[in-house]
Design a protein around this motif. Structure first.
Motif, PDB file in Angstrom:
ATOM      1  N   CYS A  23       0.786  -1.075  -0.167  1.00 44.13           N
ATOM      2  CA  CYS A  23       0.133  -0.030  -0.020  1.00 44.13           C
ATOM      3  C   CYS A  23       0.831   1.214  -0.097  1.00 44.13           C
ATOM      4  N   GLY A  24       1.899   1.112   0.869  1.00 44.26           N
ATOM      5  CA  GLY A  24       2.978   2.350   0.895  1.00 44.26           C
ATOM      6  C   GLY A  24       3.636   2.442  -0.527  1.00 44.26           C
ATOM      7  N   VAL A  25       3.917   1.476  -1.358  1.00 42.07           N
ATOM      8  CA  VAL A  25       4.611   1.660  -2.369  1.00 42.07           C
ATOM      9  C   VAL A  25       3.616   2.138  -3.631  1.00 42.07           C
ATOM     10  N   LEU A  26       2.486   1.857  -3.449  1.00 45.92           N
ATOM     11  CA  LEU A  26       1.587   2.240  -4.398  1.00 45.92           C
ATOM     12  C   LEU A  26       1.231   3.730  -4.318  1.00 45.92           C
ATOM     13  N   ALA A  27       0.897   3.977  -2.901  1.00 40.22           N
ATOM     14  CA  ALA A  27       0.648   5.400  -2.677  1.00 40.22           C
ATOM     15  C   ALA A  27       1.752   6.233  -2.950  1.00 40.22           C
ATOM     16  N   GLY A  28       3.072   5.786  -2.621  1.00 39.90           N
ATOM     17  CA  GLY A  28       4.203   6.512  -2.974  1.00 39.90           C
ATOM     18  C   GLY A  28       4.500   6.726  -4.617  1.00 39.90           C
ATOM     19  N   LEU A  29       4.171   5.757  -5.350  1.00 42.11           N
ATOM     20  CA  LEU A  29       4.183   6.062  -6.718  1.00 42.11           C
ATOM     21  C   LEU A  29       3.509   6.797  -7.189  1.00 42.11           C
ATOM     22  N   ILE A  30       2.217   6.799  -6.659  1.00 42.04           N
ATOM     23  CA  ILE A  30       0.991   7.988  -7.198  1.00 42.04           C
ATOM     24  C   ILE A  30       1.627   9.114  -7.082  1.00 42.04           C
TER      25      ILE A  30
END
Ligand SMILES: [Zn+2]
Length: 374
Positions: free
Chosen positions: A354-361
């Motif tokens: 979830c952190g990686v996805l939010a960070g990518l966004i």
């Protein structure tokens, strides 16, 4: 995070409890309505777009930036009606089980979790759009709402992460090919020398084509079916094989098809090849590499090693990539054994992913993929 994890599990249990296979349009629409409602709860504009196979969810979170970022999901599964009752959602130690838990209901719930997190922050994007389609599994053509994502700056696909935590940096392009051989029939007992065996020639061609595996990196050539002849006492005058070809990029696929057509000579037997259905992949691009490097960097920041792999299977990310949208796939929670009763999702992977996805966004929103960036 504990509260978020219990919401994650509750929602996953709810979605897994609805049969959303090809034989249950009502279930697919129920899942779509549920996802749209959850998106509304975090401040999205939610829309149910009707299509031939049911409702597509389009849920957007507006922000103050410039980028349009797509989170691409599907709420259908490969499992028939009754599977959810027969194999209900279940957690054993760190693993969640149930039909579609990894492919890809876990990805949908994870996408919503990241959107909820970002909704309370700076939102450095023009729009963050969750698209969930109802018919990914049986379809070989683009999803009906593809036109609505054209022009987006990035597509992040929530198929599950691989068992070792890798994301999917590429997907192979593919096609089917039919090879037919025509010879001359003759009585197998009295005049075999007058016959010209189509089966024999085709078998030699199948073996020749099998030698092409890995001649280009990642190239696979599989003869999936072979048939020929009419009776044991007749030299066969016809035979046919059907092949599946997959390659890392379209140039390699075209090369393979040409090589396969370039058959050996056979006395009295003619051969023909005909290319059948072809499908796109996620071919390597600089923007795709940038997305992957950023995912890797964000993973390391939370102590997670995120590798990248090229998958032989297709997903709807192939169509966003073909439309020219930088696409990274396999961003869902880690899971495996898709399409089988052993399918599982690793719960301990959820918060990191979830952190990686939010960070990518956030990174894409802040210009990660802009011309000249990086
Ligand atoms: Zn899937």
């Amino acid at each position: 995070m504990e509260g978020q994890m219990s919401t994650f599990q509750e929602r996953l249990r709810h979605l897994v409890g609805i049969d959303t296979g090809a034989d249950n349009p009502a279930g697919r629409d129920e899942a779509a309505a549920t996802i749209a409602e959850w998106a509304r709860l975090i401040g999205c504009t939610s829309e149910l777009v009707p299509g031939q196979e049911g409702m597509h969810v389009v849920a957007s979170l507006e922000g103050g930036g410039e980028a349009r970022i797509i989170l691409l999901c599907h709420h259908d599964t490969v499992f028939p009606v009754g599977t959810a009752a027969a194999r209900p959602f279940e957690v054993r130690e760190d693993r969640a089980f149930g039909p579609g838990v990894a492919d890809m209901k876990g990805g949908i719930v994870l996408a919503l979790m990241s959107m909820a997190y970002l909704s309370a922050r700076a939102r450095p994007f023009a729009s963050l759009e969750l698209h969930s389609v109802p018919d990914e599994e049986p379809r070989g053509v683009p999803f009906a709402t593809l036109d609505r994502v054209r022009g987006a700056d990035a597509a992040l696909v929530l198929e599950c992460g691989r068992e070792n935590g890798d994301v999917v940096v590429g997907r192979k392009v593919g096609c089917w090919l039919r090879m037919t051989a025509s010879g001359r029939s003759a009585h197998a007992g009295t005049h075999p020398e007058e016959g010209r065996s189509a089966v024999l020639a085709l078998c030699r061609e199948v073996l020749r084509c099998d030698e092409m595996n890995d001649l280009r990196e990642g190239l696979t050539v599989v003869a999936g079916t072979i048939a020929g002849g009419t009776s044991p006492n007749v030299v066969p005058d016809s035979a046919e094989a059907r092949f599946d070809i997959r390659a890392v990029n379209s140039e390699d696929r075209a090369w393979a098809v040409t090589e396969m057509a370039n058959h050996l000579p056979y006395d009295g037997v003619s051969l023909a090849v005909e290319q059948g259905d072809a499908w796109p992949g996620i071919e390597p691009t600089p923007a795709g590499d940038t997305l992957f490097s950023e995912a890797r960097r964000l993973g390391l920041a939370v102590g997670m090693t995120v590798g990248g792999q090229i998958s032989g299977g297709a997903s709807d990310g192939c169509f966003t990539a073909q439309a020219g949208i930088p696409t990274l796939d396999g961003l869902g929670p880690v899971g495996g054994f898709d399409h089988s009763p052993d399918e599982y999702l690793l719960l301990s992977s959820v918060s990191g992913r979830c952190g990686v996805l939010a960070g990518l966004i956030e990174s894409v929103g802040r210009g990660l993929l802009d011309e000249g960036a990086g």
